[in-house]
Structure formats: structure tokens, C-alpha cells
Design a protein around this motif. Structure first.
Motif, PDB file in Angstrom:
ATOM      1  N   VAL A  14     -14.922   7.662 -26.898  1.00 37.56           N
ATOM      2  CA  VAL A  14     -14.336   7.482 -28.222  1.00 37.56           C
ATOM      3  C   VAL A  14     -13.216   6.468 -28.034  1.00 37.56           C
ATOM      4  N   ILE A  15     -13.300   5.368 -28.762  1.00 42.20           N
ATOM      5  CA  ILE A  15     -12.422   4.226 -28.521  1.00 42.20           C
ATOM      6  C   ILE A  15     -11.518   4.000 -29.728  1.00 42.20           C
ATOM      7  N   VAL A  16     -10.218   3.898 -29.459  1.00 45.19           N
ATOM      8  CA  VAL A  16      -9.193   3.638 -30.481  1.00 45.19           C
ATOM      9  C   VAL A  16      -8.129   2.742 -29.874  1.00 45.19           C
ATOM     10  N   GLY A  17      -7.292   2.129 -30.721  1.00 43.63           N
ATOM     11  CA  GLY A  17      -6.154   1.378 -30.201  1.00 43.63           C
ATOM     12  C   GLY A  17      -5.990   0.016 -30.820  1.00 43.63           C
ATOM     13  N   ALA A  18      -5.280  -0.827 -30.103  1.00 42.05           N
ATOM     14  CA  ALA A  18      -5.004  -2.188 -30.535  1.00 42.05           C
ATOM     15  C   ALA A  18      -5.313  -3.091 -29.346  1.00 42.05           C
ATOM     16  N   THR A  39     -18.286   5.413 -29.514  1.00 42.71           N
ATOM     17  CA  THR A  39     -17.886   5.608 -30.902  1.00 42.71           C
ATOM     18  C   THR A  39     -16.529   4.944 -31.057  1.00 42.71           C
ATOM     19  N   VAL A  40     -16.422   4.028 -32.005  1.00 38.84           N
ATOM     20  CA  VAL A  40     -15.150   3.379 -32.322  1.00 38.84           C
ATOM     21  C   VAL A  40     -14.650   3.971 -33.636  1.00 38.84           C
ATOM     22  N   ILE A  41     -13.414   4.450 -33.619  1.00 40.24           N
ATOM     23  CA  ILE A  41     -12.783   4.985 -34.826  1.00 40.24           C
ATOM     24  C   ILE A  41     -12.058   3.818 -35.491  1.00 40.24           C
ATOM     25  N   HIS A  42     -12.688   3.228 -36.497  1.00 36.19           N
ATOM     26  CA  HIS A  42     -12.202   1.961 -37.043  1.00 36.19           C
ATOM     27  C   HIS A  42     -10.821   2.049 -37.663  1.00 36.19           C
ATOM     28  N   ILE A  78     -17.037   4.481 -37.040  1.00 39.95           N
ATOM     29  CA  ILE A  78     -16.810   5.438 -38.119  1.00 39.95           C
ATOM     30  C   ILE A  78     -15.303   5.644 -38.332  1.00 39.95           C
ATOM     31  N   SER A  79     -14.966   6.295 -39.431  1.00 39.82           N
ATOM     32  CA  SER A  79     -13.560   6.605 -39.718  1.00 39.82           C
ATOM     33  C   SER A  79     -13.125   7.844 -38.947  1.00 39.82           C
ATOM     34  N   TYR A  83     -15.273  11.246 -37.965  1.00 43.05           N
ATOM     35  CA  TYR A  83     -15.321  11.769 -36.595  1.00 43.05           C
ATOM     36  C   TYR A  83     -14.885  13.239 -36.558  1.00 43.05           C
ATOM     37  N   LEU A  84     -13.813  13.552 -37.244  1.00 38.80           N
ATOM     38  CA  LEU A  84     -13.303  14.923 -37.242  1.00 38.80           C
ATOM     39  C   LEU A  84     -14.243  15.896 -37.959  1.00 38.80           C
ATOM     40  N   ALA A  85     -15.042  15.383 -38.888  1.00 40.07           N
ATOM     41  CA  ALA A  85     -15.984  16.238 -39.613  1.00 40.07           C
ATOM     42  C   ALA A  85     -17.211  16.584 -38.765  1.00 40.07           C
ATOM     43  N   LYS A  86     -17.440  15.858 -37.689  1.00 44.16           N
ATOM     44  CA  LYS A  86     -18.602  16.112 -36.817  1.00 44.16           C
ATOM     45  C   LYS A  86     -18.440  17.403 -36.046  1.00 44.16           C
TER      46      LYS A  86
END
Length: 86
Positions: A14-18, A39-42, A78-79, A83-86
Motif C-alpha cells: 500500500v503506497i502513500v506519500g509525496a 495499491t496506491v491511495i491517491h 483508490i481513495s 481502502y478502509l471500506a475493504k
């Protein structure tokens, strides 16, 4: 990388950041090349306004372009809510 991945049993990231156009893009593509399911959390990633060859490019356009490219072949994009709803 295969030895590290195999020893931990990790196959999904799961990828997030700047920044979307640098680190997020690079790690997502590299991880895909190494066989990870990404999975990228846009909306947990960011970019910044940029300038090239006389053109001002807003951060929102840069971010959207990179998310579209990653979604095309390298990751589920995905948002955070999705992701949290999965």
C-alpha cells in the motif's frame, strides 16, 4: 529484492506519500517490476505545481496524470475511504 520479499512473505504494498511524480511513481513501477501487487491511495499522495518549457502545470494536473498512468498498468489506485471500506 526477491530474497527480502520471500523471507517476509510480503507480496502486496500500500503506497502513500509525496511526491506523486517522483517517489510514488518510482516505487510503484519498481515494485510492480519486482512482482508486488500495489495499491496506491491517491488522496494520501501529493504533488506540487511545476513549470516546464514556458508552461505552468498545476499540482492537481500532475497528480492526476501520474495516478492515471499508474492505474493503467502498475497499481490499483483508490481513495483512502475505498481502502478502509475493504
Amino acid at each position: 529484492m526477491e530474497l527480502f520479499r520471500g523471507s517476509l512473505g510480503v507480496n502486496k504494498l500500500v503506497i502513500v506519500g509525496a511526491m506523486s511524480h517522483m517517489c510514488i511513481d518510482a516505487i510503484t513501477r519498481a515494485a510492480s517490476d519486482f512482482g508486488y501487487e500495489n495499491t496506491v491511495i491517491h488522496d494520501a499522495c501529493a504533488s506540487r505545481d511545476m513549470y516546464f518549457n514556458g508552461v505552468d502545470v498545476p499540482a492537481a494536473h500532475i497528480h492526476a496524470a501520474y495516478m492515471a498512468a499508474l492505474q493503467f498498468a502498475y497499481a490499483e489506485v483508490i481513495s483512502a475511504d475505498e481502502y478502509l471500506a475493504k
